[in-house]
Design a protein around this motif. Sequence first.
Motif, PDB file in Angstrom:
ATOM      1  N   ARG A  40      15.082 -49.447  27.591  1.00 40.98           N
ATOM      2  CA  ARG A  40      16.529 -49.620  27.455  1.00 40.98           C
ATOM      3  C   ARG A  40      17.239 -48.287  27.267  1.00 40.98           C
ATOM      4  NH1 ARG A  40      17.477 -51.606  22.945  1.00 40.98           N
ATOM      5  NH2 ARG A  40      15.416 -52.032  22.058  1.00 40.98           N
ATOM      6  N   ALA A  41      16.458 -47.241  26.987  1.00 42.33           N
ATOM      7  CA  ALA A  41      17.041 -45.908  26.796  1.00 42.33           C
ATOM      8  C   ALA A  41      15.968 -44.865  27.071  1.00 42.33           C
ATOM      9  CB  ALA A  41      17.583 -45.750  25.378  1.00 42.33           C
ATOM     10  N   GLU A  42      16.413 -43.671  27.411  1.00 41.85           N
ATOM     11  CA  GLU A  42      15.506 -42.542  27.625  1.00 41.85           C
ATOM     12  C   GLU A  42      15.708 -41.531  26.500  1.00 41.85           C
ATOM     13  OE1 GLU A  42      13.433 -41.119  30.387  1.00 41.85           O
ATOM     14  OE2 GLU A  42      13.105 -43.230  30.774  1.00 41.85           O
ATOM     15  N   PRO A  43      14.634 -40.966  25.959  1.00 45.93           N
ATOM     16  CA  PRO A  43      14.799 -39.932  24.924  1.00 45.93           C
ATOM     17  C   PRO A  43      15.487 -38.703  25.506  1.00 45.93           C
ATOM     18  CG  PRO A  43      12.503 -40.683  25.087  1.00 45.93           C
ATOM     19  CD  PRO A  43      13.222 -41.223  26.281  1.00 45.93           C
ATOM     20  N   LYS A  44      16.157 -37.955  24.638  1.00 46.61           N
ATOM     21  CA  LYS A  44      16.706 -36.669  25.055  1.00 46.61           C
ATOM     22  C   LYS A  44      15.559 -35.738  25.416  1.00 46.61           C
ATOM     23  CE  LYS A  44      20.838 -36.982  22.156  1.00 46.61           C
ATOM     24  NZ  LYS A  44      21.594 -36.399  21.029  1.00 46.61           N
ATOM     25  N   ILE A  45      15.840 -34.760  26.256  1.00 50.63           N
ATOM     26  CA  ILE A  45      14.787 -33.891  26.769  1.00 50.63           C
ATOM     27  C   ILE A  45      14.077 -33.148  25.635  1.00 50.63           C
ATOM     28  CG2 ILE A  45      16.383 -31.984  27.186  1.00 50.63           C
ATOM     29  CD1 ILE A  45      13.181 -32.941  29.181  1.00 50.63           C
ATOM     30  N   GLU A  46      14.817 -32.758  24.586  1.00 50.46           N
ATOM     31  CA  GLU A  46      14.160 -32.035  23.489  1.00 50.46           C
ATOM     32  C   GLU A  46      13.175 -32.929  22.738  1.00 50.46           C
ATOM     33  OE1 GLU A  46      18.484 -32.796  21.992  1.00 50.46           O
ATOM     34  OE2 GLU A  46      17.446 -32.330  23.891  1.00 50.46           O
ATOM     35  N   ILE A  47      13.492 -34.231  22.671  1.00 49.51           N
ATOM     36  CA  ILE A  47      12.565 -35.180  22.037  1.00 49.51           C
ATOM     37  C   ILE A  47      11.319 -35.340  22.892  1.00 49.51           C
ATOM     38  CG2 ILE A  47      12.258 -37.594  21.352  1.00 49.51           C
ATOM     39  CD1 ILE A  47      15.259 -37.630  20.659  1.00 49.51           C
ATOM     40  N   ILE A  48      11.507 -35.463  24.209  1.00 44.52           N
ATOM     41  CA  ILE A  48      10.374 -35.584  25.131  1.00 44.52           C
ATOM     42  C   ILE A  48       9.462 -34.371  25.004  1.00 44.52           C
ATOM     43  CG2 ILE A  48       9.713 -35.645  27.566  1.00 44.52           C
ATOM     44  CD1 ILE A  48      12.267 -37.251  28.101  1.00 44.52           C
ATOM     45  N   VAL A  49      10.053 -33.195  24.968  1.00 44.55           N
ATOM     46  CA  VAL A  49       9.270 -31.959  24.844  1.00 44.55           C
ATOM     47  C   VAL A  49       8.490 -31.950  23.526  1.00 44.55           C
ATOM     48  CG1 VAL A  49       9.411 -29.451  24.578  1.00 44.55           C
ATOM     49  CG2 VAL A  49      10.774 -30.612  26.342  1.00 44.55           C
ATOM     50  N   ASN A  50       9.143 -32.341  22.440  1.00 43.90           N
ATOM     51  CA  ASN A  50       8.484 -32.339  21.136  1.00 43.90           C
ATOM     52  C   ASN A  50       7.312 -33.306  21.091  1.00 43.90           C
ATOM     53  OD1 ASN A  50      10.190 -30.412  20.082  1.00 43.90           O
ATOM     54  ND2 ASN A  50      11.586 -31.888  19.142  1.00 43.90           N
ATOM     55  N   ILE A  51       7.486 -34.505  21.669  1.00 46.69           N
ATOM     56  CA  ILE A  51       6.404 -35.493  21.668  1.00 46.69           C
ATOM     57  C   ILE A  51       5.223 -34.995  22.488  1.00 46.69           C
ATOM     58  CG2 ILE A  51       5.730 -37.829  22.378  1.00 46.69           C
ATOM     59  CD1 ILE A  51       8.611 -38.711  21.792  1.00 46.69           C
ATOM     60  N   ALA A  52       5.505 -34.491  23.689  1.00 43.49           N
ATOM     61  CA  ALA A  52       4.431 -33.986  24.552  1.00 43.49           C
ATOM     62  C   ALA A  52       3.681 -32.851  23.873  1.00 43.49           C
ATOM     63  CB  ALA A  52       5.015 -33.526  25.888  1.00 43.49           C
ATOM     64  N   LYS A  53       4.418 -31.940  23.248  1.00 45.35           N
ATOM     65  CA  LYS A  53       3.786 -30.797  22.574  1.00 45.35           C
ATOM     66  C   LYS A  53       2.958 -31.264  21.391  1.00 45.35           C
ATOM     67  CE  LYS A  53       4.910 -26.394  20.337  1.00 45.35           C
ATOM     68  NZ  LYS A  53       6.009 -25.464  19.943  1.00 45.35           N
ATOM     69  N   TYR A  54       3.479 -32.196  20.618  1.00 49.14           N
ATOM     70  CA  TYR A  54       2.806 -32.671  19.410  1.00 49.14           C
ATOM     71  C   TYR A  54       1.450 -33.283  19.736  1.00 49.14           C
ATOM     72  CZ  TYR A  54       2.259 -34.978  14.859  1.00 49.14           C
ATOM     73  OH  TYR A  54       1.794 -35.385  13.634  1.00 49.14           O
ATOM     74  N   PHE A  55       1.391 -34.057  20.852  1.00 50.47           N
ATOM     75  CA  PHE A  55       0.151 -34.746  21.197  1.00 50.47           C
ATOM     76  C   PHE A  55      -0.672 -34.001  22.253  1.00 50.47           C
ATOM     77  CE2 PHE A  55       2.781 -38.218  19.494  1.00 50.47           C
ATOM     78  CZ  PHE A  55       1.909 -38.691  18.518  1.00 50.47           C
ATOM     79  N   GLY A  56      -0.260 -32.787  22.585  1.00 47.87           N
ATOM     80  CA  GLY A  56      -1.048 -31.964  23.501  1.00 47.87           C
ATOM     81  C   GLY A  56      -1.080 -32.482  24.920  1.00 47.87           C
ATOM     82  N   ILE A  57       0.010 -33.111  25.377  1.00 48.80           N
ATOM     83  CA  ILE A  57       0.071 -33.699  26.718  1.00 48.80           C
ATOM     84  C   ILE A  57       0.919 -32.803  27.623  1.00 48.80           C
ATOM     85  CG2 ILE A  57       0.755 -35.725  28.066  1.00 48.80           C
ATOM     86  CD1 ILE A  57       0.560 -37.357  25.472  1.00 48.80           C
ATOM     87  N   PRO A  58       0.439 -32.455  28.808  1.00 50.99           N
ATOM     88  CA  PRO A  58       1.280 -31.683  29.737  1.00 50.99           C
ATOM     89  C   PRO A  58       2.608 -32.401  29.977  1.00 50.99           C
ATOM     90  CG  PRO A  58      -0.981 -31.751  30.527  1.00 50.99           C
ATOM     91  CD  PRO A  58      -0.919 -32.702  29.359  1.00 50.99           C
TER      92      PRO A  58
END
Length: 224
Positions: A40-58
């Motif tokens: 229903r919504a997309e995270p802001k790009i900074e949130i996406i970056v933080n999640i990917a970085k936190y879990f070590g995902i490209p």
Amino acid sequence: MSKVGRNIKKIRSVKGLSQQAFADIFSLTRGNISSYEELRAEPKIEIIVNIAKYFGIPLNDFILKDLSVNELLHFDTSLVLDMEKLKKKDRFVEIPYVSSVNFNDYISNFLEPEFLETLPKISIPNSSPFNLLAIEVDNSQNFPEGFTYKNGDVLIFESVSKENIHRILGRFGIMVNREGMRMGIFEKKEENMVLALNELVFYSFTLDSDFRYWVLRALYSQEV
């Protein structure tokens, strides 16, 4: 549309995190996570970056790929307890530890609270209000498809009760009685709760039975 919402839900399942626990890591609300997962919504790009970085995902994979459980395990090879989140409580507890050596004794005595006190203990950071149990992985255990652990990994399980049953759907767990231990994903089929090993093998359950039910909370993984 990106794959972020679906991938967040898979990460939560692999990590054993509720929507609220996941939200707390990134200073979001449970409603935010729900809206992402339900597309229903997309995270802001900074949130996406933080999640990917936190879990070590490209970042590219996190946004564009439907990540599999195996891929998530590969990206986050340690899959250890979320130390930063748990350290906020600054609280360590000792929990019973079931190894391959004392596994049969545990199966025989799982209903006896005093037996758990005789088991070896390990100390972990903990913010759960529910009982915890540590179980060592060995080759004899039959995991659901997509869940791959190594000999010596230690799975940390949280007891399932009426108070937390709403948080276990889609998560990996176990059920124990004197005949042994069964593993699977907690699901709802029609009006029944089940523990499903795969599409054909599943076990209906009720919390009023003599079984004990546990849901995966975290993992200590051996180095490769």
